[in-house]
Structure formats: C-alpha cells, structure tokens
Motif scaffolding. Structure first.
Motif, mmCIF file in Angstrom:
data_model
loop_
_atom_site.group_PDB
_atom_site.id
_atom_site.type_symbol
_atom_site.label_atom_id
_atom_site.label_comp_id
_atom_site.label_asym_id
_atom_site.label_seq_id
_atom_site.Cartn_x
_atom_site.Cartn_y
_atom_site.Cartn_z
ATOM 1 N N ARG A 1 -3.638 45.331 -38.388
ATOM 2 C CA ARG A 1 -4.814 44.615 -37.865
ATOM 3 C C ARG A 1 -5.827 45.637 -38.484
ATOM 4 O O ARG A 1 -5.760 46.643 -38.664
ATOM 5 N N PRO A 2 -7.119 45.137 -38.197
ATOM 6 C CA PRO A 2 -8.212 46.044 -38.591
ATOM 7 C C PRO A 2 -8.281 47.319 -37.808
ATOM 8 O O PRO A 2 -7.837 46.924 -36.720
ATOM 9 N N ARG A 3 -8.760 48.440 -38.271
ATOM 10 C CA ARG A 3 -8.779 49.672 -37.638
ATOM 11 C C ARG A 3 -9.399 49.728 -36.310
ATOM 12 O O ARG A 3 -9.018 50.159 -35.306
ATOM 13 N N HIS A 4 -10.439 48.934 -36.009
ATOM 14 C CA HIS A 4 -11.292 48.901 -34.821
ATOM 15 C C HIS A 4 -10.231 48.187 -33.856
ATOM 16 O O HIS A 4 -10.416 48.472 -32.546
ATOM 17 N N GLU A 5 -9.415 47.310 -34.182
ATOM 18 C CA GLU A 5 -8.470 46.689 -33.301
ATOM 19 C C GLU A 5 -7.103 47.252 -32.711
ATOM 20 O O GLU A 5 -6.549 47.085 -31.720
ATOM 21 N N MET A 6 -6.799 48.274 -33.530
ATOM 22 C CA MET A 6 -5.695 49.132 -33.534
ATOM 23 C C MET A 6 -5.881 50.169 -32.332
ATOM 24 O O MET A 6 -6.866 50.703 -32.255
#
Length: 186
Positions: free
Chosen positions: A167-172
């Motif tokens: 997933r995108p970095r900010h969602e991980m």
C-alpha cells in the motif's frame, strides 16, 4: 510425434535419462544425437537471459507505465547487443570462441575504458589503440569450459524479514513487534 530417449553421461545429475518429444520426424535429417546436443545447449540461452536480467540490472524494472517499461526493456536489449558486438569484435581479433568470453568481464572492461574513450581530444590513432586495449582486456581471461556442469538455480542471499510494501507509504503501519524499543513501551 517423435520421442527420443537421451542418456545423461555426466555423473552427479539427478536423472540418468530423459525424453525429448519433437515434431521433427525425419530421423535422417534430424539425428537423435544432434537434437540431444541442441537440447543441452539451451543452457547457453539461459545464461544469456541471466546476463541481460542480472548483470545489466534488468531484474527490477524502474518505469511505471507500460510504454516506458517497453522502452526500458528495449534499451537493455540495445545495450546487450552493443556489448555482444564488442565481444564478437574482440574474439575475432584474438581468434577465440565467443562462448569463452565473460559477459560480465566485458561489461566491466567497457565501463573501465569508457572515460578514456569519450575524451574529445583523442585522435583516430589513439582511439584505435584504446579500442585494441579494450579488446585485449575482454579476451584476457577466457572462461574455463566445464562440460556437464550443473548450475543450481537458487538465491545466494536470504530475504529480509520485512513485509512487502503493498500500500502507499502513508497507509502502511509498522508492526509493533518489528521495533524492540516500541515493543517494550507497549
């Protein structure tokens, strides 16, 4: 269909024999020994693919769009053809077979010679001497041929124990057990 039984003469192989099934039915035009030899030479094709993928760094494509990925693959193939042509010129001058020249060694020799070859103030004689030196560096250490050698297909290094970024970095979110300091505070 024609079925050919091939006996493996090399000790240490898993199989003692295997079968080749082909549509080349005429045994006079296509002898079983020649077909078996061609089948064993397929390993060279695998090595050429490895040269393009691993040695030239094409194992991970960096472009994002399909059109740019096609261009990236095309550029790798163009570079591979240029290096192969350089290897061919070098072995013709040294009277060797192309098979005994290392692709990786040729690439390293080219990378080492590139700053000297790209100087503007070189005259034709000096450039010819540098290219002859490059050809000599390419053919300097031929690869020892070891017929029947089995190359294992395995990874040399173990993967890290981190999860894949799916997933995108900010969602991980970092798993709490990954960081021991954070695990102690919880």
């Amino acid at each position: 269909m024609r079925q050919i039984k091939v006996t493996v003469p090399y000790p240490g192989f898993r199989v003692r024999y295997f079968y080749i099934v082909t549509t080349l039915l005429n045994a006079a035009h296509y002898p079983a020994e020649e077909l078996a030899d061609l089948y064993s030479q397929r390993w060279d094709v695998e090595l050429f693919f490895r040269d393009v993928k691993t040695t030239m760094g094409m194992d991970v494509l960096r472009c994002k769009t399909p059109d740019m990925v096609r261009k990236e693959i095309l550029m790798h193939f163009i570079a591979d053809n240029c290096i192969r042509r350089l290897m061919l010129d070098a072995v013709k001058a040294a009277d060797l077979a192309v098979r005994v020249v290392s692709f990786k060694g040729s690439l390293q020799a080219l990378r080492n010679s590139e700053p000297h070859l790209n100087q503007r103030r070189l005259n034709r004689i000096e450039r010819s001497r540098l290219i002859a030196d490059l050809h000599e560096a390419i053919t300097d250490t031929p690869i020892r041929q070891r017929p029947g050698r089995s190359e294992p297909r395995c990874r040399k290094r173990r993967p890290k124990n981190y999860e894949l970024m799916t997933r995108p970095r900010h969602e991980m979110k970092e798993a709490p057990h990954r960081n021991r300091y954070r695990a102690e505070t919880i």
